[in-house]
Design a protein around this motif. Structure first.
Motif, PDB file in Angstrom:
ATOM      1  N   ALA A  18       0.808  -1.222   0.000  1.00  7.49           N
ATOM      2  CA  ALA A  18       0.000   0.000   0.000  1.00  7.49           C
ATOM      3  C   ALA A  18       0.846   1.280   0.000  1.00  7.49           C
ATOM      4  N   PRO A  19       1.887   1.403   0.826  1.00  7.66           N
ATOM      5  CA  PRO A  19       2.679   2.642   0.790  1.00  7.66           C
ATOM      6  C   PRO A  19       3.300   2.905  -0.584  1.00  7.66           C
ATOM      7  N   ALA A  20       3.803   1.870  -1.227  1.00  5.19           N
ATOM      8  CA  ALA A  20       4.387   2.037  -2.563  1.00  5.19           C
ATOM      9  C   ALA A  20       3.307   2.382  -3.578  1.00  5.19           C
ATOM     10  N   ALA A  21       2.127   1.786  -3.465  1.00  2.00           N
ATOM     11  CA  ALA A  21       1.021   2.090  -4.382  1.00  2.00           C
ATOM     12  C   ALA A  21       0.627   3.560  -4.257  1.00  2.00           C
ATOM     13  N   MET A  22       0.605   4.078  -3.032  1.00  2.00           N
ATOM     14  CA  MET A  22       0.278   5.496  -2.827  1.00  2.00           C
ATOM     15  C   MET A  22       1.296   6.395  -3.514  1.00  2.00           C
ATOM     16  N   ARG A  23       2.574   6.093  -3.350  1.00  5.21           N
ATOM     17  CA  ARG A  23       3.627   6.898  -3.977  1.00  5.21           C
ATOM     18  C   ARG A  23       3.543   6.827  -5.501  1.00  5.21           C
ATOM     19  N   HIS A  24       3.343   5.616  -6.026  1.00  5.11           N
ATOM     20  CA  HIS A  24       3.246   5.435  -7.477  1.00  5.11           C
ATOM     21  C   HIS A  24       2.059   6.210  -8.043  1.00  5.11           C
ATOM     22  N   ALA A  25       0.907   6.152  -7.381  1.00  9.96           N
ATOM     23  CA  ALA A  25      -0.301   6.832  -7.875  1.00  9.96           C
ATOM     24  C   ALA A  25      -0.074   8.336  -7.980  1.00  9.96           C
ATOM     25  N   ALA A  26       0.440   8.951  -6.904  1.00  9.77           N
ATOM     26  CA  ALA A  26       0.657  10.405  -6.899  1.00  9.77           C
ATOM     27  C   ALA A  26       1.724  10.807  -7.910  1.00  9.77           C
ATOM     28  N   ALA A  27       2.836  10.090  -7.952  1.00  4.55           N
ATOM     29  CA  ALA A  27       3.951  10.458  -8.834  1.00  4.55           C
ATOM     30  C   ALA A  27       3.589  10.305 -10.311  1.00  4.55           C
ATOM     31  N   GLN A  28       2.949   9.198 -10.676  1.00  7.97           N
ATOM     32  CA  GLN A  28       2.631   8.977 -12.087  1.00  7.97           C
ATOM     33  C   GLN A  28       1.545   9.935 -12.576  1.00  7.97           C
ATOM     34  N   LEU A  29       0.553  10.250 -11.724  1.00  6.62           N
ATOM     35  CA  LEU A  29      -0.463  11.218 -12.121  1.00  6.62           C
ATOM     36  C   LEU A  29       0.169  12.593 -12.309  1.00  6.62           C
ATOM     37  N   CYS A  35       2.161  18.405 -13.100  1.00  3.17           N
ATOM     38  CA  CYS A  35       1.856  19.194 -11.910  1.00  3.17           C
ATOM     39  C   CYS A  35       2.590  18.612 -10.712  1.00  3.17           C
ATOM     40  N   GLU A  36       2.495  19.324  -9.593  1.00  2.00           N
ATOM     41  CA  GLU A  36       3.082  18.833  -8.347  1.00  2.00           C
ATOM     42  C   GLU A  36       2.278  17.637  -7.848  1.00  2.00           C
ATOM     43  N   PRO A  37       2.952  16.594  -7.337  1.00  2.00           N
ATOM     44  CA  PRO A  37       2.195  15.476  -6.779  1.00  2.00           C
ATOM     45  C   PRO A  37       1.370  15.950  -5.585  1.00  2.00           C
ATOM     46  N   GLY A  38       0.187  15.389  -5.450  1.00  2.14           N
ATOM     47  CA  GLY A  38      -0.682  15.757  -4.345  1.00  2.14           C
ATOM     48  C   GLY A  38      -0.814  14.632  -3.341  1.00  2.14           C
ATOM     49  N   SER A  39      -1.783  14.790  -2.463  1.00  6.96           N
ATOM     50  CA  SER A  39      -2.004  13.774  -1.446  1.00  6.96           C
ATOM     51  C   SER A  39      -2.907  12.670  -1.982  1.00  6.96           C
ATOM     52  N   SER A  66      -7.733  29.913  -2.212  1.00  8.89           N
ATOM     53  CA  SER A  66      -8.601  30.092  -3.378  1.00  8.89           C
ATOM     54  C   SER A  66      -8.132  29.265  -4.583  1.00  8.89           C
ATOM     55  N   SER A  67      -7.104  28.439  -4.408  1.00  6.77           N
ATOM     56  CA  SER A  67      -6.631  27.570  -5.492  1.00  6.77           C
ATOM     57  C   SER A  67      -7.710  26.567  -5.873  1.00  6.77           C
ATOM     58  N   VAL A  68      -7.701  26.166  -7.142  1.00  6.84           N
ATOM     59  CA  VAL A  68      -8.644  25.156  -7.619  1.00  6.84           C
ATOM     60  C   VAL A  68      -7.977  23.788  -7.497  1.00  6.84           C
ATOM     61  N   MET A  69      -8.649  22.910  -6.775  1.00  7.03           N
ATOM     62  CA  MET A  69      -8.158  21.554  -6.543  1.00  7.03           C
ATOM     63  C   MET A  69      -8.941  20.580  -7.419  1.00  7.03           C
ATOM     64  N   ALA A  70      -8.392  19.400  -7.615  1.00  6.49           N
ATOM     65  CA  ALA A  70      -9.096  18.347  -8.340  1.00  6.49           C
ATOM     66  C   ALA A  70      -8.789  17.006  -7.699  1.00  6.49           C
ATOM     67  N   SER A  71      -9.764  16.143  -7.732  1.00 10.54           N
ATOM     68  CA  SER A  71      -9.608  14.778  -7.253  1.00 10.54           C
ATOM     69  C   SER A  71      -9.637  13.857  -8.464  1.00 10.54           C
ATOM     70  N   TYR A  72      -8.639  12.999  -8.562  1.00 11.95           N
ATOM     71  CA  TYR A  72      -8.535  12.051  -9.665  1.00 11.95           C
ATOM     72  C   TYR A  72      -8.568  10.629  -9.128  1.00 11.95           C
ATOM     73  N   ARG A  73      -9.284   9.751  -9.800  1.00 12.31           N
ATOM     74  CA  ARG A  73      -9.259   8.324  -9.506  1.00 12.31           C
ATOM     75  C   ARG A  73      -8.204   7.714 -10.413  1.00 12.31           C
ATOM     76  N   VAL A  74      -7.227   7.061  -9.824  1.00 11.53           N
ATOM     77  CA  VAL A  74      -6.089   6.480 -10.545  1.00 11.53           C
ATOM     78  C   VAL A  74      -6.141   4.964 -10.403  1.00 11.53           C
ATOM     79  N   ARG A  75      -5.997   4.247 -11.515  1.00 10.14           N
ATOM     80  CA  ARG A  75      -5.945   2.788 -11.491  1.00 10.14           C
ATOM     81  C   ARG A  75      -4.518   2.332 -11.773  1.00 10.14           C
ATOM     82  N   LEU A  76      -4.002   1.471 -10.912  1.00 13.74           N
ATOM     83  CA  LEU A  76      -2.656   0.911 -11.058  1.00 13.74           C
ATOM     84  C   LEU A  76      -2.748  -0.601 -11.188  1.00 13.74           C
ATOM     85  N   ASP A  77      -1.807  -1.197 -11.919  1.00 13.09           N
ATOM     86  CA  ASP A  77      -1.757  -2.658 -11.956  1.00 13.09           C
ATOM     87  C   ASP A  77      -1.078  -3.166 -10.688  1.00 13.09           C
ATOM     88  N   HIS A  78      -0.890  -4.465 -10.592  1.00 13.01           N
ATOM     89  CA  HIS A  78      -0.303  -5.068  -9.386  1.00 13.01           C
ATOM     90  C   HIS A  78       1.108  -4.559  -9.091  1.00 13.01           C
TER      91      HIS A  78
END
Length: 98
Positions: A18-29, A35-39, A66-78
């Motif tokens: 899970a920790p690596a999946a979190m890092r991969h999701a933010a970095a690849q998006l 853009c800067e990686p988010g949470s 007042s910045s505009v934020m966005a939420s993205y759903r990211v799908r990663l393989d195994h």
């Protein structure tokens, strides 16, 4: 590449943790959107790998509330490689969900 863990004993597909999946999701998006990686606000294991919700700053403004934020759903393989993403929400940084 991150160390892999087996989710189904030694004969099943290898899955990063899970920790690596979190890092991969933010970095690849961030790389795809230039853009800067988010949470990462959510992470779920799926049959295909991982699904994560990543928050990013789409339009930086001053003051930053007042910045505009966005939420993205990211799908990663195994192995943590990006398979797809979609924007699910846009909102002002200072906005609170009800």
């Amino acid at each position: 590449m991150a160390t892999t863990q087996s989710t189904e004993g030694t004969s099943g597909p290898k899955r990063i943790g899970a920790p690596a999946a979190m890092r991969h999701a933010a970095a690849q998006l961030a790389q795809m959107l230039q853009c800067e990686p988010g949470s990462v606000s959510a992470l779920r294991g799926t049959d295909d790998g991982w699904s994560a919700d990543v928050e990013i700053v789409e339009i930086p403004r001053i003051p930053d509330t007042s910045s505009v934020m966005a939420s993205y759903r990211v799908r990663l393989d195994h192995q943590g490689e990006l398979m797809g993403y979609e924007r699910t929400r846009r909102y002002a940084r200072g906005q609170i969900d009800r």
